[in-house]
Structures are given as structure tokens and as C-alpha cells.
Design a protein around this motif. Structure first.
Motif, PDB file in Angstrom:
ATOM      1  N   ARG A 135     -11.038   7.798 -58.465  1.00 21.25           N
ATOM      2  CA  ARG A 135     -11.759   8.997 -58.875  1.00 21.25           C
ATOM      3  C   ARG A 135     -13.099   8.629 -59.536  1.00 21.25           C
ATOM      4  O   ARG A 135     -14.125   9.244 -59.246  1.00 21.25           O
ATOM      5  CB  ARG A 135     -10.884   9.751 -59.869  1.00 21.25           C
ATOM      6  N   THR A 186      -9.073   6.190 -63.375  1.00 22.91           N
ATOM      7  CA  THR A 186      -8.840   7.567 -63.804  1.00 22.91           C
ATOM      8  C   THR A 186      -9.546   7.857 -65.127  1.00 22.91           C
ATOM      9  O   THR A 186      -9.436   8.966 -65.641  1.00 22.91           O
ATOM     10  CB  THR A 186      -7.329   7.804 -64.005  1.00 22.91           C
ATOM     11  N   LYS A 187     -10.254   6.868 -65.675  1.00 30.80           N
ATOM     12  CA  LYS A 187     -10.829   7.039 -67.014  1.00 30.80           C
ATOM     13  C   LYS A 187     -12.318   7.363 -66.971  1.00 30.80           C
ATOM     14  O   LYS A 187     -12.933   7.354 -65.919  1.00 30.80           O
ATOM     15  CB  LYS A 187     -10.498   5.796 -67.852  1.00 30.80           C
ATOM     16  N   SER A 188     -12.895   7.671 -68.156  1.00 27.73           N
ATOM     17  CA  SER A 188     -14.297   8.106 -68.184  1.00 27.73           C
ATOM     18  C   SER A 188     -15.241   6.904 -68.109  1.00 27.73           C
ATOM     19  O   SER A 188     -14.866   5.770 -68.419  1.00 27.73           O
ATOM     20  CB  SER A 188     -14.581   8.872 -69.472  1.00 27.73           C
ATOM     21  N   PRO A 210      -6.498   8.514 -55.787  1.00 26.56           N
ATOM     22  CA  PRO A 210      -6.037   7.938 -57.058  1.00 26.56           C
ATOM     23  C   PRO A 210      -4.616   7.391 -57.063  1.00 26.56           C
ATOM     24  O   PRO A 210      -4.307   6.531 -57.879  1.00 26.56           O
ATOM     25  CB  PRO A 210      -6.178   9.099 -58.061  1.00 26.56           C
ATOM     26  N   LEU A 211      -3.763   7.836 -56.172  1.00 23.87           N
ATOM     27  CA  LEU A 211      -2.381   7.337 -56.228  1.00 23.87           C
ATOM     28  C   LEU A 211      -2.202   5.976 -55.565  1.00 23.87           C
ATOM     29  O   LEU A 211      -1.156   5.343 -55.716  1.00 23.87           O
ATOM     30  CB  LEU A 211      -1.414   8.350 -55.618  1.00 23.87           C
TER      31      LEU A 211
END
Lengths: 260, 260
Positions: free
Chosen positions: B114, B40-42, B141-142
Motif C-alpha cells: 500500500r 502498511t505504515k505511514s 497488501p496480503l
């Protein structure tokens, strides 16, 4: 200046409530999105991150720190008070005070992350003040990712909530603490599933009220901005699209997030 | 010594496959649980964490690095190859090779985090080798938090999978890549929901086979342990109870996790 930190974006529900109650005060927010979530991690790791977040907010000029995260409040408050010489406001005490003021039966539920529940802080704090209280705590670790994904009205979220809340249903609680700053976004789903007669305590709103009273009792610690307009800056340790979307949903306006 | 890192415990599905295929080799694993999840991070944050993980494994004596995380493989491989002078094996190339070998219709689905889907690495890699392929990518993502919670056979997990996979149902794919090292734990739920005729490509198993071929082609890079028994050490950046439980489930034996 009021410094507020959280593991990510959930603490923005606290920042929003502070903005509304204390419109003349400047706010500095730090969301530790690069290391989110905290609630599944160990106490040592959460303390380490909380120290770093506080240092950042103090360097940027904060005179008071709000730990806008139940997990960090539960495990890191004592350590932060040892390390730093500014008032540290956390979210557990305000929620505990609200429980004692409002519960009539003394039967209370707590929902939170795994780390918050494992710390047992709510039960210890409540029964220290009134040993008659019965406290039932429940970890709901999937609610944070569901909120962060924006799955707020999805059927699966409702089912997961029903499964999580089930063990509380026969405990005859009259009060339920939303012991995680993400959970206020789920209030409309939680209320019907736990029962309409159960009083929900929102730690975000209680904390903003607590902060308001604290500032009234301790004038001079944090100055209002006088004739200057109050500034609000929202820093994050990582910048992602879904963080921006959830932030905009919480504040009901587009929010400029600044990467640290 | 083979160094393997992942954002947390999902990459242990790769380590398990490597243990089985290459029993004479020593393995050093690092799970970055303190900063999990990566998906979920950049990209910038994921690259930063990947550099630190690789440095740790090299300091501990690794001669070859396996990035056992699709997210880090997708965004950090190039940078790690620039920085470090050892072979860097990642999980995308082995899965892409399996797709090209096995898909007959050239219509392929990819599920991942993601960050993996945003990187578009699978589509680019597959169509670079065969422009006729049609690739349909989907972020789920979940699934990582559901697996990390051990909700592997819960009704809610099945419903969430059905919702996620729905957009792929009418794409007439014949192959689906499990583009996240957590997903092999959900194979039994994914197969019936995507259709029994769809071929699942498990990036963990493909990577272990790829590594086996690589070592056969490059003898001398990583030495076998000879008469010494192979050692396996599993390091983590944070030690939690649920990580220990999921690790034991993956290896089907209790695993000693060492805190860095």
C-alpha cells in the motif's frame, strides 16, 4: 481513568465493550500501529513494547491498565505487574473464567496468534483450575492481516478460516475461545464453520465484564467522572487510512485517532 | 562492505542475488523484523525506521547502503541521501530501467505494498523518462503476510492473487513489476495468472545487476575482500522461528540469523 493498550486496532473491540458497559468512565486507548502486529514476534520484543505502552498510559493519567491484546496478555502481564504499581487487567483470565463457567464437556478450543499459542497460557490457566479439561490450541496468524485489510466477508477469508479450523472439527469441543481481539469481527464467519452448537467465548466482551466487576469490588481505584462527561481519547503510534477505516467499522462511528 | 536493509526477510531475495553476482564482496544484512511490515505504515514511520537501519549498518562498517525494500525505497531514499554521505542504492530505479528497456507496448503494471503504491514512485519515475508509458499500479497488501507464513503454494494464495491481479487483466500490459522484495517467491503463481506473455520484472535481481554495474563504475568505494574470504552476516531486530524458516527457503541453506 482506564488505560487500554493493544498492538493496533484489534483491542478497540475491548474499548468498545468497556464504553458500552461503563459509560461513566473515561478511557485512554493506545494502539501501537507503528509496530503492529505483535503476534508473530518474540516474547522479548512484545514485553519491551508492552512496557513502553504502559508507561505512556500512566504518564497520561491512567490509574488502571487493560492489556487489550491476547498476545501481550500472554507474555507480558507478569512483567508489567512487577514493574508498575497499578492494577493490570488482561484478557486471558476473563476468557478462562468464561470457559470454566460455560463448557459442559470440558473439551475446549483456543484460536489465537502464534505468540499466544506458543505461550500455552490458555491451556495452563484452564487446567490449573480444572485438570479434567482438554484444551486444543491453534495458531491462525493470517486472520489479523485479513481483518486489518477489512476482508471480513471475502470468500478467501472463509476458505482460510475453514482450513485453520479443520483440525478442531473432530475434537468434539463444545467451547471455542476467540483468543485474539481481532477475531470478534469474524464471529459470523467462525460460528458456522466450527458448528452452531459450539459456544464462542469473546475475550473482548468477557474482559469488559471482568473490568466492571473489578471496579465494583475495588471502588476508589478509578473514579467515575461525576458530573463531568466521560472523556475518550484514542492514541496511535502511527496513523494510516486503513486503521481509521477499521476503527470506524468497530465503533460504528467515525473515530478521531490522535498520533502520539 | 555492502550494507543491505529491509523491513524483514523479503529483502533477502536481494541479498541472495548480490551473493550470486558479487561473490567476492562482504555483505552485512539487517532485517527489521521487530517492526515488520513497513508497507502498511505511514511514510513518516518508514523514514524513521530507515534512518535507524542505515545508522546501524554504517556503524558496523558498511561503505554503501542497499535499501532492499520497495516500500522504504519509495518513501525514504531522498531523506537517507540527505543524511548520509555514502552511496544509497534503492530497488526502484533498477526496476524502472528494466521496464524501459523491455516493454515494447509501453503498458506496464506495478504490484506492491500500500505504501509503495501510494507513493506513486514507479509511475512518476517511468513517465519522467518516457511520458508515453501507461502505468497501472495495484496494492496487494496480503501477499507479504502470506509469504511470511510460507503459504507459497496454497490454494488460498492463488485465489487471492487472482483477485488482486484481476483489474490488471484487461489493461493489456506487456510488463509487470514485482514491486516488493517478497514477491519473487510468488513468481510461479503470478506468471500464469497474469498471462505467460507478460514479462515479469524482479526488482531483486535488477537491483543486484544495478549494484554490479555501479561498483564497476565506481571502483574503490567498496573494496573486494582480496585474499580474505567474503563475510556475510545476517542481523535481525527480532528472532522468530518463521523468519528462520523463510530465510532458509530463500537461500536454500540454513542461515544463521544474529539478533541485534
Amino acid at each position: 481513568m482506564i488505560g487500554i493498550f493493544d498492538s493496533g486496532i484489534g483491542g478497540m473491540t475491548v474499548a468498545r465493550a468497556v464504553e458500552q458497559l461503563l459509560p461513566d468512565h473515561s478511557i485512554l486507548y493506545l494502539g501501537d500501529i507503528a509496530r503492529t502486529p505483535y503476534g508473530t514476534k518474540s516474547a522479548e520484543t512484545i514485553i519491551d513494547y508492552s512496557l513502553r505502552n504502559t508507561e505512556f498510559l500512566l504518564q497520561k493519567g491512567s490509574n488502571l491498565i487493560v492489556i487489550a491484546c491476547n498476545t501481550a496478555s500472554s507474555v507480558a502481564t507478569e512483567r508489567l505487574r512487577q514493574e508498575f504499581n497499578v492494577p493490570i487487567i488482561e484478557v486471558v483470565t476473563p476468557a478462562v473464567q468464561a470457559v470454566l463457567a460455560r463448557s459442559r464437556t470440558g473439551r475446549v478450543g483456543i484460536i489465537g496468534t502464534r505468540a499466544t499459542v506458543r505461550s500455552n497460557i490458555y491451556e495452563r490457566s484452564i487446567t490449573a483450575l480444572d485438570p479434567q479439561f482438554k484444551v486444543f490450541s491453534l495458531a491462525c496468524p493470517l486472520l489479523v492481516p485479513l481483518v486489518e485489510e477489512g476482508w471480513i466477508n471475502k470468500r478467501e477469508t472463509k476458505m482460510i478460516l475453514r482450513r485453520y479450523l479443520h483440525p478442531l472439527k473432530d475434537k468434539q469441543i463444545d467451547t471455542l475461545v476467540l483468543g485474539c481481539t481481532h477475531y470478534p469481527l469474524l464471529t459470523n464467519l467462525i460460528q458456522p464453520r466450527i458448528g452452531n452448537r459450539v459456544n464462542l467465548v469473546d475475550s473482548s466482551i468477557e474482559t469488559a465484564h471482568y473490568l466492571q466487576r473489578f471496579l465494583a469490588d475495588h471502588p476508589g481505584i478509578v473514579r467515575k467522572n461525576g458530573d463531568q462527561p466521560a472523556t475518550r481519547r484514542y492514541f496511535v503510534t502511527d496513523l494510516t487510512e486503513s486503521a481509521q477505516q477499521v476503527a470506524a467499522k468497530i465503533f460504528n462511528r467515525p473515530l478521531e485517532l490522535e498520533l502520539v
